[in-house]
Design an enzyme around this catalytic site. Structure first.
Site, PDB file in Angstrom:
ATOM      1  N   PRO A 308      -6.363  -8.153  -6.929  1.00 61.77           N
ATOM      2  CA  PRO A 308      -7.612  -8.601  -6.381  1.00 61.77           C
ATOM      3  C   PRO A 308      -8.334  -7.385  -5.843  1.00 61.77           C
ATOM      4  CG  PRO A 308      -5.945  -8.964  -4.937  1.00 61.77           C
ATOM      5  CD  PRO A 308      -5.208  -8.907  -6.085  1.00 61.77           C
ATOM      6  N   PHE A 309      -7.742  -5.974  -6.197  1.00 60.26           N
ATOM      7  CA  PHE A 309      -8.400  -4.682  -5.722  1.00 60.26           C
ATOM      8  C   PHE A 309      -8.399  -3.904  -6.819  1.00 60.26           C
ATOM      9  CE2 PHE A 309      -7.128  -6.566  -1.584  1.00 60.26           C
ATOM     10  CZ  PHE A 309      -7.938  -6.646  -1.120  1.00 60.26           C
ATOM     11  N   HIS A 337      -8.617   8.265  -5.417  1.00 61.98           N
ATOM     12  CA  HIS A 337      -8.842   7.622  -3.960  1.00 61.98           C
ATOM     13  C   HIS A 337      -7.381   7.215  -3.671  1.00 61.98           C
ATOM     14  CE1 HIS A 337     -10.858   5.098  -1.023  1.00 61.98           C
ATOM     15  NE2 HIS A 337      -9.729   4.263  -1.228  1.00 61.98           N
ATOM     16  N   GLU A 338      -6.697   6.457  -4.522  1.00 61.85           N
ATOM     17  CA  GLU A 338      -5.261   5.981  -3.951  1.00 61.85           C
ATOM     18  C   GLU A 338      -4.375   7.233  -3.843  1.00 61.85           C
ATOM     19  OE1 GLU A 338      -5.706   3.034  -3.199  1.00 61.85           O
ATOM     20  OE2 GLU A 338      -7.299   2.309  -4.365  1.00 61.85           O
ATOM     21  N   TYR A 426     -15.992   2.955   4.290  1.00 60.44           N
ATOM     22  CA  TYR A 426     -15.737   3.876   3.314  1.00 60.44           C
ATOM     23  C   TYR A 426     -16.732   5.103   3.279  1.00 60.44           C
ATOM     24  CZ  TYR A 426     -12.533   0.909   1.179  1.00 60.44           C
ATOM     25  OH  TYR A 426     -11.448   0.121   0.739  1.00 60.44           O
TER      26      TYR A 426
HETATM   27  N1  BES Z   1      -6.817   0.146   0.482  1.00 61.86           N
HETATM   28  C1  BES Z   1      -7.705  -0.341  -0.213  1.00 61.86           C
HETATM   29  C2  BES Z   1      -7.815  -1.695  -0.429  1.00 61.86           C
HETATM   30  C3  BES Z   1      -7.607  -2.399   0.551  1.00 61.86           C
HETATM   31  C4  BES Z   1      -8.381  -2.416   1.860  1.00 61.86           C
HETATM   32  C5  BES Z   1      -6.889  -3.740   0.457  1.00 61.86           C
HETATM   33  C6  BES Z   1      -8.237  -3.159   2.897  1.00 61.86           C
HETATM   34  C7  BES Z   1      -7.080  -4.649   1.561  1.00 61.86           C
HETATM   35  C8  BES Z   1      -7.776  -4.596   2.572  1.00 61.86           C
HETATM   36  C9  BES Z   1      -7.805   0.646  -1.230  1.00 61.86           C
HETATM   37  O1  BES Z   1      -7.581   2.024  -1.162  1.00 61.86           O
HETATM   38  C10 BES Z   1      -9.131   0.902  -1.683  1.00 61.86           C
HETATM   39  O2  BES Z   1     -10.117   1.025  -0.981  1.00 61.86           O
HETATM   40  N2  BES Z   1      -9.487   0.400  -3.187  1.00 61.86           N
HETATM   41  C11 BES Z   1     -10.774   0.206  -3.582  1.00 61.86           C
HETATM   42  C12 BES Z   1     -11.067   1.524  -4.538  1.00 61.86           C
HETATM   43  C13 BES Z   1     -11.859   2.408  -4.282  1.00 61.86           C
HETATM   44  C14 BES Z   1     -13.007   2.539  -3.286  1.00 61.86           C
HETATM   45  C15 BES Z   1     -12.019   3.649  -5.212  1.00 61.86           C
HETATM   46  C16 BES Z   1     -11.040  -0.960  -4.257  1.00 61.86           C
HETATM   47  O3  BES Z   1      -9.978  -1.847  -4.620  1.00 61.86           O
HETATM   48  O4  BES Z   1     -12.201  -1.212  -4.785  1.00 61.86           O
HETATM   49 ZN    ZN Z   2      -8.851   3.043  -0.035  1.00 60.50          ZN
END
Ligand code: BES
Ligand code: ZN
Length: 645
Positions: A308-309, A337-338, A426
């Protein structure tokens, strides 16, 4: 002092007896873990702003310091079951250990001597589950919970073979952030309560489990059955419990560099490895910027499209959507990012979800610094400018510039933590750091940022700690600087302060000229488009007038080949525009896209926009959702089911 010494000895003794199973054999792609004094979990913050309203735990009375899982994965029953052994640090007079529980079925609780401990569950909250209260004896320091997850556990997605690339084997992955691990791991599920952990995972042979920790002994088959194999993992650094993650499937590993590599289904692996070829360079660049990488390896797993992400920063093993594979590495800022979370988020971790911006805003800032180091200033400046547009949109979507939900430190009491999962965290967070950088200069800012990660490594942090650290180590009493920065306004007040650092106005000069020309009625210029990178294309599509007649949309699609693009970010931007204009010719591409991936960021806005358009869109939404729903993750269907399609 004596108590501290005792705790130290105790923790060392405990961690010494916890190194489970056979001597560590290092498997492909996994470095041997380095034993660290970090195994002593950082203390829980005791300030009011560090109290987590999304957990039932009472960590100041008794808190979990290590979780040892011994679990079997049953694909037929869609459950994970076995035991969780929790080591606890407790006040001498503590009577209870309170855990978080959402749905998992408890079969019994004992202490280390195998004598039963009474337990009960408190009242259930739909979003947070129930408190799981275990009565402690005066000397209890370890509890063993026998349990199994339920098939509807919110953290777990069970895929049938048809939903994988290979179509032969099932697949399972977990997603803990923010409060989902309490559906399959009995522990204190709060980001401020750091825990070391280890696991033995038993799966059908032919499948491979991987976790967000170094792998110890690999491929030990169990006594239970020759059709089963067990793998062991151990994370010897204290992490927030949402970072415990598991994936199981028919997956292979390909090394990318000295300490980087990628797991994926064999069908996906070659393309994934090509797309990820800059990863090792990114780790090197990140270390130069933020200090040494403290987690050993940086591996990734590319999951099936229902993930989902975009990505999830599970330590040592980032989880990724396959939708970032564009063939030209143009969407790999996701990796930056990760990876950046290895410092912001995984070293210094938000103590509660109210300070989620400390994880994501800092990471978004850091992501663009890595992108700059690898792909250059222009590309980074463009991504900053895309972020500024996203921030403007987020402010609107969150109630406008005077809405409390546009604060960085947000009040989430009584709401699900993922309500705070917006571009405010963000992009306002990243803009805040960029503003500080602009005010003090890069050199000073970078030194402070490295220090921030060092001073708070393996510890929970709050907005207040962040501001205090800035004042102590960067501002150092400089009154003029303090006045200029308006730190409290950024963190505790709504909207975007006027001192926000401007982004580079020239970043998209050529694209902005083309947008203006298109606005005056000129035909789309396919030659320019072909010369543009992905960020330029996104700027173009996202800044076009939101209402366009069918003829102009057809001209765009025809000249630029939008419906046929293999770049999922570009496709998404185009489909948003198409849906807003009821552009029928894009519907087949739209349906294919929605039925082919379950990434929340793509699927949710498109299906919502369709559903809101009662006459034209809703029938499409209904048709696609019925077809695609089995692919989507529980956390996506939970929201989309509310549309009553
Ligand atoms: N940690 C997040 C994903 C997340 C946040 C999952 C809150 C559940 C609750 C991850 O690092 C993230 O920000 N993913 C983004 C990617 C990005 C901004 C480049 C995404 O999944 O879109
Ligand atoms: Zn993130």
């Amino acid at each position: 002092m004596i108590r501290a010494l005792f705790l130290l000895l105790f923790a060392l003794a405990v961690s010494a007896c916890q190194i489970v199973g056979s001597p560590a054999r290092v498997s492909a792609g996994q470095a041997a873990p380095v034993p660290l004094p970090a195994a002593i979990a950082a203390p829980v913050l005791a300030t009011a702003d560090a109290v987590d309203p999304h957990s039932y735990a009472k960590p100041l009375e008794a808190r979990v310091t290590n979780v040892a899982l011994d679990l079997a994965v049953d694909f037929k029953a869609q459950t994970i079951g076995g035991t969780a052994t929790l080591d606890i640090d407790r006040q001498a007079d503590a009577r209870q250990l309170v855990l978080d529980r959402q749905g998992y079925v408890v079969q019994g609780v004992t202490d280390a001597a195998n004598s039963a401990l009474p337990y009960r569950f408190g009242p259930e909250d739909k979003q947070l589950g129930t408190p799981f209260i275990i009565d402690l004896k005066p000397d209890t320091r370890r509890v063993v919970i026998r349990y199994r997850s339920r098939p509807d556990a919110g953290a777990l997605q069970w895929l049938n073979p048809q939903q994988t690339a290979g179509k032969r084997q099932p697949f399972l992955f977990s997603q803990g952030q923010s409060t989902f691990n309490r559906t399959w791991i009995p522990t204190q599920d709060s980001p401020g309560i750091r825990q070391t952990w280890e696991a033995r995972i038993t799966v059908p042979s032919g499948l491979r489990p991987v976790m967000s920790a170094p792998s110890l002994g690999a491929g030990r088959s169990t006594e239970r059955s020759p059709e089963l194999v067990s793998y062991e993992f151990r994370m010897d650094k204290p992490v927030a419990p949402y970072l415990i993650a598991l994936a199981v499937g028919d997956i292979r590993f390909q090394p990318l560099g000295a300490r980087t590599g990628v797991w994926a289904e064999p069908e996906t692996l070659p393309a994934a490895a090509r797309e990820l070829e800059d990863t090792e360079k990114m780790v090197i660049a990140a270390e130069r910027l933020f200090g040494s990488y403290r987690w050993g390896r940086y591996d990734m797993i590319v999951l099936p499209p229902s993930f989902p992400f975009g990505g999830m920063e599970n330590p040592t093993l980032t989880f990724l959507t396959p939708t970032f594979i564009a063939g030209d590495k143009s969407l790999t800022s996701l990796i930056a990012h990760e990876l950046a979370h290895s410092w912001s988020g995984n070293l210094a971790t938000n103590a509660t979800w109210a300070d989620f911006w400390l994880n994501e805003g800092t990471t978004t800032y850091a992501e663009r610094r890595i992108v700059e180091a690898i792909y250059g200033r222009e590309v980074a400046a463009q991504q900053v400018a895309l972020g500024t547009d996203a921030l403007g949109k987020a402010v609107e979507e969150n109630g406008g510039a005077s809405s409390a939900d546009t604060r960085l430190h947000v009040d989430l009491k009584g709401r699900h933590p993922d309500v705070g999962l917006t571009d405010i965290a963000y992009e306002k967070g990243a803009a805040f750091l960029r503003t500080i950088e602009a005010a003090v200069g890069r050199e000073r800012f970078d030194a402070w940022l490295r220090g921030w990660f060092d001073r708070h490594a393996f510890q929970p942090v709050t907005s207040a700690i962040f501001l205090a650290d800035l004042r102590q180590h960067l501002i150092r009493g400089d009154r003029a600087l303090e006045a200029k920065l308006q730190l409290d306004r950024w963190v505790y007040q709504a909207g975007i302060p006027g001192n926000v650092a401007a982004d580079d106005l020239k970043a998209f000069a050529e694209v902005d000229t083309a947008i203006a020309a298109f606005g005056r009625g000129q035909a789309p210029d396919a030659t320019s488009w072909r010369g543009w990178n992905t960020d330029e294309r996104l700027r173009f599509l996202n800044r076009l007038p939101r209402k366009l007649p069918a003829g102009r949309l057809a001209a765009l699609d025809g000249a630029l080949g939008l419906s046929a693009t293999g770049n999922n970010e570009v496709l998404f931007a185009w489909l948003e525009l198409a849906v807003a204009n009821r552009f029928d010719p894009a519907v087949p591409a739209l349906e294919r896209f929605l039925a082919g991936n379950g990434r929340r960021k793509f699927v949710r806005p498109l299906i919502k926009a369709l559903a809101d358009d009662r006459r034209w869109g809703r029938p499409i939404a209904r048709r696609v959702y019925r077809q695609a729903r089995p692919l989507y993750h529980p956390l996506v269907t939970r929201e989309l089911d509310e549309l009553k399609l």
